[in-house]
Design a protein around this motif. Structure first.
Motif, PDB file in Angstrom:
ATOM      1  N   MET A   1       0.846  -1.193   0.000  1.00 25.44           N
ATOM      2  CA  MET A   1       0.000   0.000   0.000  1.00 25.44           C
ATOM      3  C   MET A   1       0.886   1.250   0.000  1.00 25.44           C
ATOM      4  N   SER A   2       0.581   2.164  -0.952  1.00 23.33           N
ATOM      5  CA  SER A   2       1.362   3.400  -1.065  1.00 23.33           C
ATOM      6  C   SER A   2       0.426   4.590  -1.175  1.00 23.33           C
ATOM      7  N   VAL A   3       0.857   5.719  -0.584  1.00 23.22           N
ATOM      8  CA  VAL A   3       0.068   6.949  -0.639  1.00 23.22           C
ATOM      9  C   VAL A   3       0.864   7.997  -1.403  1.00 23.22           C
ATOM     10  N   TYR A   4       0.200   8.631  -2.394  1.00 21.32           N
ATOM     11  CA  TYR A   4       0.866   9.634  -3.223  1.00 21.32           C
ATOM     12  C   TYR A   4       0.110  10.955  -3.123  1.00 21.32           C
ATOM     13  N   ASP A   5       0.859  12.044  -3.087  1.00 19.88           N
ATOM     14  CA  ASP A   5       0.271  13.371  -2.997  1.00 19.88           C
ATOM     15  C   ASP A   5       0.042  13.920  -4.407  1.00 19.88           C
ATOM     16  N   THR A   6      -1.211  14.228  -4.723  1.00 20.86           N
ATOM     17  CA  THR A   6      -1.517  14.800  -6.032  1.00 20.86           C
ATOM     18  C   THR A   6      -1.758  16.308  -5.952  1.00 20.86           C
ATOM     19  N   GLN A   7      -1.640  16.881  -4.778  1.00 18.00           N
ATOM     20  CA  GLN A   7      -1.888  18.312  -4.618  1.00 18.00           C
ATOM     21  C   GLN A   7      -0.705  19.157  -5.088  1.00 18.00           C
ATOM     22  N   SER A   8       0.469  18.562  -5.073  1.00 16.14           N
ATOM     23  CA  SER A   8       1.667  19.263  -5.513  1.00 16.14           C
ATOM     24  C   SER A   8       1.988  18.892  -6.962  1.00 16.14           C
ATOM     25  N   GLU A   9       2.284  19.886  -7.782  1.00 16.28           N
ATOM     26  CA  GLU A   9       2.645  19.618  -9.166  1.00 16.28           C
ATOM     27  C   GLU A   9       3.939  18.820  -9.263  1.00 16.28           C
ATOM     28  N   ASN A  10       4.766  18.914  -8.233  1.00 18.50           N
ATOM     29  CA  ASN A  10       6.047  18.205  -8.251  1.00 18.50           C
ATOM     30  C   ASN A  10       5.873  16.695  -8.131  1.00 18.50           C
ATOM     31  N   THR A  11       4.805  16.255  -7.491  1.00 17.87           N
ATOM     32  CA  THR A  11       4.605  14.814  -7.272  1.00 17.87           C
ATOM     33  C   THR A  11       3.388  14.262  -8.018  1.00 17.87           C
ATOM     34  N   ARG A  12       2.630  15.144  -8.678  1.00 17.40           N
ATOM     35  CA  ARG A  12       1.377  14.711  -9.305  1.00 17.40           C
ATOM     36  C   ARG A  12       1.590  13.676 -10.406  1.00 17.40           C
ATOM     37  N   ASP A  13       2.532  13.923 -11.290  1.00 13.16           N
ATOM     38  CA  ASP A  13       2.730  12.993 -12.408  1.00 13.16           C
ATOM     39  C   ASP A  13       3.161  11.618 -11.907  1.00 13.16           C
ATOM     40  N   GLU A  14       4.052  11.606 -10.914  1.00 14.00           N
ATOM     41  CA  GLU A  14       4.496  10.323 -10.340  1.00 14.00           C
ATOM     42  C   GLU A  14       3.303   9.586  -9.722  1.00 14.00           C
ATOM     43  N   ALA A  15       2.423  10.322  -9.052  1.00 11.87           N
ATOM     44  CA  ALA A  15       1.271   9.715  -8.409  1.00 11.87           C
ATOM     45  C   ALA A  15       0.323   9.106  -9.441  1.00 11.87           C
ATOM     46  N   ILE A  16       0.048   9.857 -10.514  1.00 14.71           N
ATOM     47  CA  ILE A  16      -0.867   9.350 -11.546  1.00 14.71           C
ATOM     48  C   ILE A  16      -0.275   8.136 -12.245  1.00 14.71           C
TER      49      ILE A  16
END
Length: 359
Positions: A1-16
């Motif tokens: 199980m992993s949690v990704y932050d999509t609120q920041s543009e810096n991490t959004r692409d990695e999360a998607i």
């Protein structure tokens, strides 16, 4: 199980990207939408859909709705789409509106006991739409255990679903926090089966009252108010509609009107019977036929099949041939005809899915 932050543009692409990879691997994800958080799976992966229902504690009798990333996909996933459905999608998509439609029979998916329908929604959330454009339609239901409140944050969702989900996308607090409004377009007139974030008054103001039953056509001989347009017949002596009384030669027949009759046509028929044509023996009596017996109509059964209205989001299917181009990852099979909305009163997009869910 992993949690990704999509609120920041810096991490959004990695999360998607992580979410896309999980979906393609047949795993479950949690995503935020404009209404509530949803749990999603590849709509064309039967095992993944079964896993989604198991994570929520629901059975196949409550199929999830389907979320789409483009309004044009509606025509690829549904058939016999009413004009009002197209108008609703044009006016309120993306947004908190789920439409129950007849599913495209060529779609190769198994959402559960859909009874030939599918609940579709396009969420108004930038991250959700980007994800859907990369994965294609997703089966999405509210991110909560059956019977519990819809998740309004990634923490709410993780607390209820835990390790059942591979990737959690944290988009912050749900913007609306209320499930979508679900409209059944397989019946006429359309019916709101769950009132959600989109108010009926808003729909009527934009499109007119599409929920009102059409006015019945007037019967022959009646005007639009249902009143008879016939007039009493009069002869040259000015006698009209009334039966003559007795004269020196005999008694003329009398017109009879059943006092219990409430049918306008029946009363008018009695009142306009033929008048007597003479005054001596042989005078004809006006016709007193009493109330007319009007044929009754049998009540027809509603033709629109609707999914279990428990309010959860729905996943979207793909079509064959030309449809395959409109829906990423679409797979066609003319022998498979599934697709309904999951109506449990839960979110219809993410949280509850894109159909009769609560998202």
């Amino acid at each position: 199980m992993s949690v990704y932050d999509t609120q920041s543009e810096n991490t959004r692409d990695e999360a998607i990207t992580a979410a896309v990879d999980a979906v393609r691997a047949g795993q479950l994800i949690v995503l935020s939408t404009d209404t509530v958080y949803g749990i999603g799976a590849d709509a064309f992966d039967a095992e993944a859909v079964d896993a989604l229902l198991a994570a929520k504690g629901r059975g196949r009798n409550a199929p999830p709705p389907v979320l789409v990333g483009d309004p044009a996909v509606l025509m690829a996933l549904a058939v016999d789409v009413p004009e009002d459905a197209e108008r609703l999608a044009e006016e309120f998509w993306p947004g908190p509106l789920t439409l129950i439609l007849t599913a495209q029979p060529s779609l190769t998916w198994d959402l559960g006991e859909t009874r030939g329908t599918v609940a579709l929604r396009m969420p108004d959330d930038e991250v959700a739409l980007e994800l859907l454009r990369r994965t294609g339609p997703l089966a999405v239901s509210s991110a909560n255990r059956h019977g519990k409140d819809a998740a309004l944050s990634v923490l709410d969702a993780a607390t209820q679903l835990g390790d059942h989900v591979e990737v959690y996308l944290d988009g912050g607090p749900a913007r609306l926090g209320t499930a979508s409004t679900i409209i059944d377009m397989t019946v006429s007139p359309p019916e709101i089966v769950r009132q959600g974030a989109l108010e009926r008054e808003t729909i009527v103001a934009a499109l007119g009252d599409i929920f009102a039953a059409p006015e019945p056509e007037p019967a022959p001989g009646e005007d639009s108010s249902g009143e008879s347009t016939g007039e009493s017949a009069a002869d040259g002596s000015g006698v009209s509609g009334e039966a003559p009384g007795p004269d020196a030669a005999g008694v003329a027949g009398s017109t009879a009107v059943d006092p219990s009759a409430t049918d306008t046509a029946a009363t008018d028929t009695a009142a306009t019977g033929p008048a007597a044509t003479g005054t001596g023996e042989g005078m004809a009596a006006s016709a007193g036929a009493g109330p007319l017996a009007l044929p009754s109509e049998a009540a027809g059964e509603s033709a629109g099949a609707r999914a279990e209205l428990e309010g959860e989001a729905a996943s979207a299917p793909a079509a064959d041939g030309a449809v395959a181009e409109a829906v990423p990852g679409a797979r066609a099979d003319a022998d498979v005809a599934n697709g309904t909305a999951d109506h449990e009163g839960e979110p219809d997009t993410p949280a509850d899915g894109a159909g009769p869910a609560t998202a």
